[in-house]
Design a protein around this motif. Structure first.
Motif, PDB file in Angstrom:
ATOM      1  N   ARG A  19      13.552   3.411  -7.024  1.00 36.84           N
ATOM      2  CA  ARG A  19      12.267   2.583  -6.599  1.00 36.84           C
ATOM      3  C   ARG A  19      11.515   4.495  -5.496  1.00 36.84           C
ATOM      4  O   ARG A  19      10.762   3.660  -4.423  1.00 36.84           O
ATOM      5  CB  ARG A  19      12.151   1.436  -5.530  1.00 36.84           C
ATOM      6  CG  ARG A  19      12.991   0.628  -6.196  1.00 36.84           C
ATOM      7  CD  ARG A  19      11.664   0.147  -7.242  1.00 36.84           C
ATOM      8  NE  ARG A  19      12.064  -1.362  -7.789  1.00 36.84           N
ATOM      9  CZ  ARG A  19      11.474  -1.743  -8.962  1.00 36.84           C
ATOM     10  NH1 ARG A  19      10.789  -0.248  -9.966  1.00 36.84           N
ATOM     11  NH2 ARG A  19      11.814  -2.677  -9.762  1.00 36.84           N
ATOM     12  N   ARG A  20      11.521   5.281  -5.821  1.00 43.86           N
ATOM     13  CA  ARG A  20      10.955   6.382  -4.674  1.00 43.86           C
ATOM     14  C   ARG A  20       9.595   6.131  -4.963  1.00 43.86           C
ATOM     15  O   ARG A  20       8.462   6.555  -3.830  1.00 43.86           O
ATOM     16  CB  ARG A  20      11.977   7.671  -5.502  1.00 43.86           C
ATOM     17  CG  ARG A  20      13.209   8.236  -5.283  1.00 43.86           C
ATOM     18  CD  ARG A  20      13.330   8.825  -5.950  1.00 43.86           C
ATOM     19  NE  ARG A  20      13.639   9.222  -7.143  1.00 43.86           N
ATOM     20  CZ  ARG A  20      14.461   9.002  -8.379  1.00 43.86           C
ATOM     21  NH1 ARG A  20      15.032   8.268  -8.000  1.00 43.86           N
ATOM     22  NH2 ARG A  20      14.395   8.401  -9.880  1.00 43.86           N
ATOM     23  N   VAL A  21       8.699   5.590  -5.815  1.00 42.46           N
ATOM     24  CA  VAL A  21       7.697   6.451  -5.961  1.00 42.46           C
ATOM     25  C   VAL A  21       6.534   5.294  -4.738  1.00 42.46           C
ATOM     26  O   VAL A  21       5.825   5.256  -4.023  1.00 42.46           O
ATOM     27  CB  VAL A  21       6.949   6.202  -7.732  1.00 42.46           C
ATOM     28  CG1 VAL A  21       5.472   5.427  -7.166  1.00 42.46           C
ATOM     29  CG2 VAL A  21       7.088   7.392  -8.175  1.00 42.46           C
ATOM     30  N   GLU A  22       7.161   4.136  -5.079  1.00 38.68           N
ATOM     31  CA  GLU A  22       7.194   2.825  -5.143  1.00 38.68           C
ATOM     32  C   GLU A  22       7.543   2.502  -3.423  1.00 38.68           C
ATOM     33  O   GLU A  22       6.253   2.279  -1.956  1.00 38.68           O
ATOM     34  CB  GLU A  22       7.567   0.965  -5.202  1.00 38.68           C
ATOM     35  CG  GLU A  22       7.252   0.775  -6.656  1.00 38.68           C
ATOM     36  CD  GLU A  22       8.064   1.610  -7.365  1.00 38.68           C
ATOM     37  OE1 GLU A  22       9.143   2.888  -7.187  1.00 38.68           O
ATOM     38  OE2 GLU A  22       7.698   1.264  -8.766  1.00 38.68           O
ATOM     39  N   CYS A  23       8.589   3.306  -2.712  1.00 38.85           N
ATOM     40  CA  CYS A  23       8.477   3.345  -1.778  1.00 38.85           C
ATOM     41  C   CYS A  23       7.329   4.303  -0.814  1.00 38.85           C
ATOM     42  O   CYS A  23       7.308   4.463   0.534  1.00 38.85           O
ATOM     43  CB  CYS A  23      10.312   3.895  -1.194  1.00 38.85           C
ATOM     44  SG  CYS A  23      11.369   2.974  -1.923  1.00 38.85           S
ATOM     45  N   GLY A  24       7.428   5.704  -1.691  1.00 38.28           N
ATOM     46  CA  GLY A  24       6.682   6.262  -1.381  1.00 38.28           C
ATOM     47  C   GLY A  24       4.657   6.140  -0.557  1.00 38.28           C
ATOM     48  O   GLY A  24       4.566   6.867   0.386  1.00 38.28           O
ATOM     49  N   VAL A  25       5.099   4.866  -1.643  1.00 31.56           N
ATOM     50  CA  VAL A  25       3.402   4.399  -1.096  1.00 31.56           C
ATOM     51  C   VAL A  25       3.209   3.703   0.000  1.00 31.56           C
ATOM     52  O   VAL A  25       2.701   3.157   0.915  1.00 31.56           O
ATOM     53  CB  VAL A  25       3.149   3.499  -2.156  1.00 31.56           C
ATOM     54  CG1 VAL A  25       1.606   2.140  -1.911  1.00 31.56           C
ATOM     55  CG2 VAL A  25       2.765   4.434  -3.648  1.00 31.56           C
ATOM     56  N   ASP A  27       5.443   4.253   2.132  1.00 27.40           N
ATOM     57  CA  ASP A  27       5.869   5.459   3.716  1.00 27.40           C
ATOM     58  C   ASP A  27       4.122   6.230   4.158  1.00 27.40           C
ATOM     59  O   ASP A  27       4.096   6.002   5.090  1.00 27.40           O
ATOM     60  CB  ASP A  27       6.307   6.066   3.375  1.00 27.40           C
ATOM     61  CG  ASP A  27       8.247   6.044   2.728  1.00 27.40           C
ATOM     62  OD1 ASP A  27       8.469   5.436   3.541  1.00 27.40           O
ATOM     63  OD2 ASP A  27       8.355   6.918   2.449  1.00 27.40           O
ATOM     64  N   GLN A  28       3.145   5.998   2.873  1.00 30.64           N
ATOM     65  CA  GLN A  28       1.790   6.321   3.137  1.00 30.64           C
ATOM     66  C   GLN A  28       1.368   4.802   4.014  1.00 30.64           C
ATOM     67  O   GLN A  28       0.339   5.323   5.207  1.00 30.64           O
ATOM     68  CB  GLN A  28       1.442   6.633   2.052  1.00 30.64           C
ATOM     69  CG  GLN A  28       2.185   8.059   0.938  1.00 30.64           C
ATOM     70  CD  GLN A  28       0.773   8.243   0.014  1.00 30.64           C
ATOM     71  OE1 GLN A  28      -0.301   6.925  -0.360  1.00 30.64           O
ATOM     72  NE2 GLN A  28       1.726   8.985  -0.614  1.00 30.64           N
ATOM     73  N   GLN A  61      11.465   0.823   8.091  1.00 33.00           N
ATOM     74  CA  GLN A  61      10.914   1.696   7.354  1.00 33.00           C
ATOM     75  C   GLN A  61      10.467   2.248   9.446  1.00 33.00           C
ATOM     76  O   GLN A  61      10.129   2.635   9.200  1.00 33.00           O
ATOM     77  CB  GLN A  61      10.293   2.502   6.388  1.00 33.00           C
ATOM     78  CG  GLN A  61      11.778   2.839   5.781  1.00 33.00           C
ATOM     79  CD  GLN A  61      12.508   3.563   5.772  1.00 33.00           C
ATOM     80  OE1 GLN A  61      13.556   3.934   5.851  1.00 33.00           O
ATOM     81  NE2 GLN A  61      11.977   5.299   6.179  1.00 33.00           N
TER      82      GLN A  61
END
Length: 930
Positions: A19-25, A27-28, A61
């Motif tokens: 879920r790296r992409v989803e977590c990046g969203v 985080d933004q 987070q």
């Protein structure tokens, strides 16, 4: 109610695999909120795909944030504001910081105080303000899981808030299976199954035994990378099966779906454990004391919990937590109807009647095997309590269930009727129609049948403003005549208003003239007539007998308006009062009533009335020439429509564009309005649109087009409001086209009004119109009379146009010096007001007379502002506080302050007190009373 927060760290890490992409969203989003912005997001995907895990990631987070949560529960979908209360309960210590109407609305919605049902969007404003207040202390993260199971009131309010977030340092994140209609347009994050490599990694992370490659590939393939399916379906596999063997993978029914897996696991439990699971699933409160009390009544001991806990389906601790909402659903679905009834009966007996009577009544209703008058009566009492809290949707649900459990046909019909009314108030129009059909299947009294007719009319009026509503209301009013004279009169007045809206698009038997003819037979009031009675009698006489016949009663109605009337009754009749002031050509009353209309709608939080109120006020300001203030109200109206989904056509924007001479913009709005109102049966909009068309083209000098539009506007001669203005435009256009007969016919109709009304407004319009049809000294006397009459009113646009047509006449009479004086006056007035096309017409005539116009110089720096910044700046200039501005624009006070800081930077100022010198002002710019 979700277990993710209690999972060990390794399990949470496993669920976040891939879920790296989803977590990046996410985080933004956290970064934006931390920086002082606000963000809303809908995380959606199939059950088990990891939405709850991502919400948990956000909670972990968002360090330094205050985190609040809510979750939709399928069995609580009928309980109004249940989900919203979950979210806001920890924040209510800040409720006293909200404006009084918002605070009261929220307290009523949450059952903290009693009162009339609050406007849903006023509750939304209150929640927006509450979140903003809390976020002043520290960034706020709001997490809403299972949005698809929120009750309707909470879903609507939270969607409203999501769209109005600005600079509140607030994150609002929904997790849902699909994006519901209320959330369309809110930014989305689609969650899909894990990629093959990530799915394999997840399996490796959770399995302690080696797995056969073929088994692993089949599991990954059939679960389509769904994390919950991967975690749950492997729980039942023995080490030998994981290692491989004959018959694999057919031994594992993976394709049946996640809920089916939960069903199988629940079905395999001992009977007593299944009963305990059913009790926990049937009551979504998560209260273990209640669950164990109900279990005790069924002879279930604490030892029944262990097998369920061992399977991982549910945890019995300080709260009762299911592994997943689908596990709860499976536990409930796997039981027979009889077992469910037994369970709900036990829960009802275990629920404290004093502390939670409504939940007890609901359980009793679910336990009833058939009609039960005692339970139905209890549900009816619950509906009354829900109404007192403003929970119309909950009241409707209780009443609908009460009707279903009522055996007596007459009693069932009465309860169905009450349920239908509550459903209408809650906005559930389809359900209301079904309940009305149920009511009509039983014996109804004349009074009840009249109520059915009135409610069907109400449904028609709400959904289309026209169509069948007038006819249905007239039918109800006639039924009520021998039963309740006052209610009959009220219904006749409603029918007249509906007929006015329907106009030329009314159904058979429901046009204004037919409604007036029917209303003329209304029974007399049982007491001294009040303003509503006078409005009914005067409007009826004016339409049925003739204009003059209605004037005395209507004047008294406007003079007495508000006396002995509640704010709710005033609001209900204010629209008719405003158009009556227009029809009587009484600009003083129109000014007074339109200002009060907006003020009253705001003070009472009646946001459903606000669009009409703002429109009535905007038109008053247009005629006074205060286009700046009218534009501000029109922009506010756009915010109201956007926030509430009001279906009212853009009348204000259309009139503004027409007076400004914006040919492209006005034409587009006119065309859109004609299409919209025709589709909805709102015939009054056709008259407004064609008046705007005629006004636009008179300003542009396209007199043939103006005359055609004027003829279309006045073809339906029973329109009560804009017909007055349309006649004036038609006369000017027809006179300029040399169509004297057409102009004279319209003038005769105008004279009928002037002879009875005698106001300076109508006498000025009459004099100016007749001057266009006259010659020589008679024409000049009439032009001068028009100018003198209009000068006594607040109608500066009419005054400027009187100077314009007089100047045009003088030029044609070759009196160039006199013409230049009148035309320069007209140009200065029109140009200052921003009535561009008419100002350019005056300029052309002035140059033809040998003169030049004084060009207006406008500061340019304010033109750098966006539309919203300009609107906020004007409101701040006029003395409104940040909370007041926020209330009007459906944004938070903090967002207002954010925009004002940008305004100050762009305008090169440092405080609100300097706005007055850098912003252009209209004649009514400081009018703060509305």
């Amino acid at each position: 109610m979700h277990e993710s927060a209690d999972l060990p760290g390794w399990r949470r890490a496993a669920e976040m695999t891939g879920r790296r992409v989803e977590c990046g969203v996410l985080d933004q989003l956290i970064g934006a909120v931390r920086a002082g912005e606000s963000r809303a997001l809908v995380v959606h995907g199939e059950p088990g795909v990891g939405k709850t895990a991502l919400l948990e990631y956000l909670a972990v987070q968002a360090r330094g944030f205050r985190v609040v949560r809510a979750a939709g529960v399928q069995s609580e979908m009928e309980l109004a504001f249940a989900g919203l209360h979950q979210l806001c309960a920890p924040l209510l210590d800040r409720i006293d910081h909200l404006p009084v109407p918002q605070r009261d609305a929220l307290r009523t919605a949450f059952g903290m105080s009693e009162g009339p049902a609050p406007d849903r969007f006023l509750v939304g404003l209150a929640v927006l303000g509450l979140l903003s207040e809390v976020a002043e202390q520290q960034p706020l993260m709001c997490l809403i899981d299972d949005q698809q199971w929120l009750d309707g009131a909470s879903a609507q309010v939270l969607a409203f808030v999501a769209r109005r977030l600005g600079a509140e340092s607030t994150g609002l994140v929904f997790a849902a299976r699909v994006v519901s209609g209320t959330l369309v347009g809110v930014p989305e994050l689609v969650i899909e199954g894990l990629r093959e490599a990530d799915a394999r990694a997840l399996l490796d992370a959770v399995l302690t035994e080696p797995i056969d490659a073929r088994v692993r590939d089949q599991i990954v393939f059939e679960t389509r990378g769904n994390p919950l399916a991967l975690l749950e379906l492997t729980r039942g596999l023995a080490p030998a099966e994981l290692a491989g063997g004959f018959g694999l993978p057919g031994l594992v029914p993976l394709s049946g779906g996640i809920e089916e897996n939960f069903l199988r696991r629940a079905s395999a439990l001992p009977e007593r454990t299944r009963q305990l699971l059913l009790i926990a699933a049937a009551d979504p409160s998560g209260d273990p004391a209640l669950v164990w009390r109900a279990a005790g009544r069924l002879g279930i001991g604490v030892d029944a919990a262990a097998p369920a806990a061992d399977t991982g389906l549910v945890e019995f601790g300080t709260r009762v937590r299911f592994r997943h909402p689908l596990a709860r659903s499976a536990a409930y679905r796997s039981a027979s109807a009889q077992d469910r009834q037994v369970t709900h009966r036990a829960l009802a007996e275990a629920t404290d009647q004093r502390l939670d009577p409504d939940r007890r009544a609901w359980h009793r209703a679910q336990a009833a095997p058939g009609p039960d008058e005692d339970v139905a009566a209890e549900l009816e009492r619950s509906a009354g309590r829900a109404r007192a809290r403003g929970g119309t949707a909950a009241a409707a649900a209780f009443l609908k269930q009460a009707a279903t459990l009522t055996l007596d046909p007459a009693g069932r019909a009465g309860r169905a009727l009450a349920a239908a009314q509550a459903q209408i108030q809650a906005g559930a129009f389809d359900v209301a129609g079904d309940l009305l059909a149920m009511a009509e299947s039983g014996p109804l009294s004349d009074f009840q049948q009249a109520n059915v007719d009135a409610m069907r009319a109400q449904l028609a009026y709400i959904t289309s403003r026209g169509g069948d509503a007038p006819t249905l209301l007239l039918k109800a009013a006639r039924r009520l005549e021998p039963i309740d004279a006052d209610l009959s009169r009220t219904t006749y007045l409603d029918a007249l208003v509906a007929a006015i809206f329907a106009g030329r698009l009314a159904g058979p038997g429901g046009n204004v003239l037919e409604a007036a003819r029917a209303a003329s037979a209304a029974p007399p009031p049982r007491r001294a007539p009040r303003a509503p009675d006078l409005l009914l009698d005067g409007t009826t006489a004016g339409l049925h007998v003739g204009y003059a016949a209605g004037v005395p009663a209507l004047r008294r109605a406007l003079s007495d308006f508000g006396d002995g009337m509640s704010p709710e009754e005033e609001l209900r009749r204010m629209y008719l009062a405003c158009i009556t002031a227009m029809r009587l050509w009484d600009d003083d009353r129109w000014e007074e009533l339109s200002a009060r209309y907006v003020r009253l709608a705001r003070e009472t939080g009646a946001l459903s009335e606000l669009p009409l109120a703002l429109t009535a006020r905007a038109y008053m300001l247009l005629f006074t020439g205060d286009l700046t203030a009218a534009a501000s109200l029109t922009e506010e109206l756009h915010a109201v429509n956007e926030a509430t989904g009001s279906g009212l056509a853009s009348y204000g924007a259309m009139g503004l564009a027409a007076l400004r001479g914006d040919e492209a913009g006005a034409s587009a709005l006119i065309d859109a309005t004609l299409e919209d109102v025709t589709r909805r049966g709102e015939g009054v909009g056709i008259t407004f649109a064609e008046w705007a068309n005629a006004t636009l083209n008179n300003g542009l000098g396209h007199y043939d087009k103006a005359m055609a539009a004027g003829l279309r506007a006045t073809a339906y001669d029973k329109d009560l409001g804009s017909l007055c203005w349309s006649l004036v435009e038609l006369i000017e256009a027809a006179a300029r086209c040399g169509r004297t007969e057409t102009a004279t016919g319209a003038y005769v109709r105008l004279t009928e009004m002037a002879s009875a009304s005698h106001t300076d407004w109508v006498r000025g319009a009459q004099a100016r119109s007749y001057a266009l049809l006259s010659e020589g000294d008679a024409a000049e006397r009439l032009y001068l009379e028009a100018i003198a009459r209009f000068a006594k009113t607040r109608l500066r646009v009419d005054l400027a146009r009187a100077h314009l047509v007089y100047g045009e006449w003088l030029r044609r009479e070759r009196r160039r010096n006199d013409a230049r004086e009148q035309l320069r006056t007209a140009h200065t007035m029109l140009d200052t007001m921003g009535i561009t096309a008419f100002a350019e017409r005056a300029d052309r005539e002035l140059r033809a007379a040998g003169g030049t116009a004084h060009q207006r110089t406008v500061p340019s720096r304010h033109e750098e502002l966006t539309a919203q910044e300009a609107q906020i700046a004007r409101m701040a200039r006029d003395g409104l506080s940040n909370p007041e501005i926020g209330t009007r624009l459906f944004i938070s006070a903090r967002t207002v302050q954010y925009h004002l800081r940008k305004v100050f930077t762009k305008l090169g100022i440092t405080s609100r007190s300097q706005l007055d010198r850098v912003l252009p002002s209209g004649p009514g710019a400081h009018e703060r009373t509305f």
